[in-house]
Design an enzyme around this catalytic site. Structure first.
Site, PDB file in Angstrom:
ATOM      1  N   HIS A  86       0.833  -1.209   0.000  1.00 19.50           N
ATOM      2  CA  HIS A  86       0.000   0.000   0.000  1.00 19.50           C
ATOM      3  C   HIS A  86       0.869   1.262   0.000  1.00 19.50           C
ATOM      4  CE1 HIS A  86      -3.803  -2.098   1.822  1.00 19.50           C
ATOM      5  NE2 HIS A  86      -3.700  -2.274   0.526  1.00 19.50           N
ATOM      6  N   TYR A  96      -9.645   4.534   2.959  1.00 19.58           N
ATOM      7  CA  TYR A  96     -10.197   3.333   3.625  1.00 19.58           C
ATOM      8  C   TYR A  96     -11.729   3.314   3.717  1.00 19.58           C
ATOM      9  CZ  TYR A  96      -5.789   1.105   4.422  1.00 19.58           C
ATOM     10  OH  TYR A  96      -4.609   0.442   4.199  1.00 19.58           O
ATOM     11  N   GLU A 138       0.897   1.697   8.226  1.00 22.52           N
ATOM     12  CA  GLU A 138       1.336   2.435   7.033  1.00 22.52           C
ATOM     13  C   GLU A 138       1.859   3.820   7.421  1.00 22.52           C
ATOM     14  OE1 GLU A 138      -2.108   1.968   4.437  1.00 22.52           O
ATOM     15  OE2 GLU A 138      -1.769  -0.201   4.446  1.00 22.52           O
TER      16      GLU A 138
HETATM   17  C1  HEM Z   1      -8.652  -3.364   5.270  1.00 26.64           C
HETATM   18  C2  HEM Z   1      -8.591  -3.005   4.000  1.00 26.64           C
HETATM   19  C3  HEM Z   1      -7.673  -3.605   2.970  1.00 26.64           C
HETATM   20  C4  HEM Z   1      -7.238  -4.893   2.802  1.00 26.64           C
HETATM   21  C5  HEM Z   1      -7.559  -6.115   3.650  1.00 26.64           C
HETATM   22  C6  HEM Z   1      -6.385  -4.906   1.624  1.00 26.64           C
HETATM   23  C7  HEM Z   1      -5.737  -6.027   1.128  1.00 26.64           C
HETATM   24  C8  HEM Z   1      -4.858  -6.027   0.074  1.00 26.64           C
HETATM   25  C9  HEM Z   1      -4.109  -7.180  -0.391  1.00 26.64           C
HETATM   26  C10 HEM Z   1      -4.173  -8.580   0.206  1.00 26.64           C
HETATM   27  C11 HEM Z   1      -3.342  -6.775  -1.426  1.00 26.64           C
HETATM   28  C12 HEM Z   1      -2.359  -7.635  -2.243  1.00 26.64           C
HETATM   29  C13 HEM Z   1      -0.970  -7.456  -1.671  1.00 26.64           C
HETATM   30  C14 HEM Z   1       0.106  -8.160  -2.478  1.00 26.64           C
HETATM   31  O1  HEM Z   1       0.155  -8.030  -3.710  1.00 26.64           O
HETATM   32  O2  HEM Z   1       0.924  -8.832  -1.850  1.00 26.64           O
HETATM   33  C15 HEM Z   1      -3.606  -5.365  -1.640  1.00 26.64           C
HETATM   34  C16 HEM Z   1      -3.043  -4.612  -2.622  1.00 26.64           C
HETATM   35  C17 HEM Z   1      -3.507  -3.378  -2.979  1.00 26.64           C
HETATM   36  N1  HEM Z   1      -4.400  -2.608  -2.262  1.00 26.64           N
HETATM   37 FE1  HEM Z   1      -5.309  -3.087  -0.564  1.00 26.64          FE
HETATM   38  N2  HEM Z   1      -6.326  -3.644   1.107  1.00 26.64           N
HETATM   39  C18 HEM Z   1      -7.095  -2.820   1.881  1.00 26.64           C
HETATM   40  C19 HEM Z   1      -7.290  -1.469   1.703  1.00 26.64           C
HETATM   41  C20 HEM Z   1      -6.930  -0.779   0.580  1.00 26.64           C
HETATM   42  C21 HEM Z   1      -7.287   0.595   0.302  1.00 26.64           C
HETATM   43  C22 HEM Z   1      -8.057   1.533   1.226  1.00 26.64           C
HETATM   44  C23 HEM Z   1      -6.793   0.895  -0.929  1.00 26.64           C
HETATM   45  C24 HEM Z   1      -6.950   2.214  -1.651  1.00 26.64           C
HETATM   46  C25 HEM Z   1      -7.732   2.367  -2.679  1.00 26.64           C
HETATM   47  C26 HEM Z   1      -6.097  -0.290  -1.406  1.00 26.64           C
HETATM   48  C27 HEM Z   1      -5.424  -0.395  -2.608  1.00 26.64           C
HETATM   49  C28 HEM Z   1      -4.607  -1.447  -2.961  1.00 26.64           C
HETATM   50  C29 HEM Z   1      -3.818  -1.476  -4.197  1.00 26.64           C
HETATM   51  C30 HEM Z   1      -3.784  -0.370  -5.256  1.00 26.64           C
HETATM   52  C31 HEM Z   1      -3.128  -2.682  -4.195  1.00 26.64           C
HETATM   53  C32 HEM Z   1      -2.199  -3.207  -5.287  1.00 26.64           C
HETATM   54  C33 HEM Z   1      -3.051  -3.931  -6.287  1.00 26.64           C
HETATM   55  C34 HEM Z   1      -2.333  -4.309  -7.545  1.00 26.64           C
HETATM   56  O3  HEM Z   1      -1.278  -4.953  -7.505  1.00 26.64           O
HETATM   57  O4  HEM Z   1      -2.893  -3.934  -8.557  1.00 26.64           O
HETATM   58  N3  HEM Z   1      -6.208  -1.275  -0.458  1.00 26.64           N
HETATM   59  N4  HEM Z   1      -4.516  -4.930  -0.703  1.00 26.64           N
END
Ligand code: HEM
Length: 183
Positions: A86, A96, A138
């Site tokens: 993130h 969030y 973060e």
């Molecule tokens: C509690 C809330 C959240 C959880 C559980 C979560 C979970 C995850 C997970 C498991 C990944 C993949 C990590 C990896 O590649 O190893 C990820 C990537 C990502 N998350 Fe979150 N996330 C959360 C909140 C957010 C928020 C608020 C945003 C903002 C819009 C966000 C944006 C992203 C982006 C842009 C990626 C990378 C995706 C990609 O590779 O295209 N996430 N998140």
């Protein structure tokens, strides 16, 4: 803040349902969130969404959270890994609530009548708890990066001053800082 016993009980009890429907929920979630917030299309990797990798990653993370809700220490390594991802994309605390709103709506949509008000309330509380945890971790990484020698927070402009083809697969790009201004 800590989670109520009732929320822990409900989230843990509904974890198997989340495992079963996880990817349907996260597919619906991304579809709705990205169509209503098109500015986020620049943040998410289009290939990971097209292949379903991102939907699967989010579904697995939510299931892992639900099944370990009474033992969050078990998730420390995963939380650190996701938080670093993130931070690399400059995800901010104010994003969030958008994710939470669409995630809750997707759970309600896919589970239909099974998702009682009590279940949705518990998931809302559990999401808020996890979101605060990510925001805190973060925030720490952003501060650390900023305090590094030559570090900064947010985005920064660079100019490409050289590009060297090292092999058929690898190209090196050399950057120069053009301004002290950060955002
Ligand atoms: C509690 C809330 C959240 C959880 C559980 C979560 C979970 C995850 C997970 C498991 C990944 C993949 C990590 C990896 O590649 O190893 C990820 C990537 C990502 N998350 Fe979150 N996330 C959360 C909140 C957010 C928020 C608020 C945003 C903002 C819009 C966000 C944006 C992203 C982006 C842009 C990626 C990378 C995706 C990609 O590779 O295209 N996430 N998140």
């Amino acid at each position: 803040m800590s989670l109520s016993k009732q929320t822990i009980r409900i989230v843990k009890a509904t974890a198997p349902v989340l495992e079963e429907h996880g990817e349907t929920i996260t597919r619906h979630f991304y579809q709705q969130m990205l169509s209503q917030n098109p500015e986020l299309l620049n943040t998410f990797n289009a290939t990971n969404l097209k292949t379903g990798r991102q939907q699967a990653a989010l579904a697995n993370a939510i299931y892992a959270y639900a099944s370990n809700i009474d033992n969050p220490g078990a998730l420390t390594r995963d939380i650190q890994r996701i938080a670093h991802k993130h931070v690399s994309l400059n995800i901010l605390p104010e994003q969030y609530p958008t994710v939470g709103k669409h995630l809750l709506e997707a759970i309600a949509h896919v589970l239909g009548e099974t998702a009682t008000d009590e279940i949705l309330h518990a998931w809302k509380e559990a999401y808020g708890f996890l979101a605060n945890l990510f925001i805190e971790v973060e925030g720490g990484i952003y501060r650390e990066n900023e305090q590094l020698d030559g570090g900064w927070r947010g985005t920064r402009e660079f100019r490409v001053v050289n590009k060297v083809k090292e092999s058929d697969l690898i190209t090196s790009f050399y950057f120069l800082i053009t301004t002290d201004r950060t955002s």
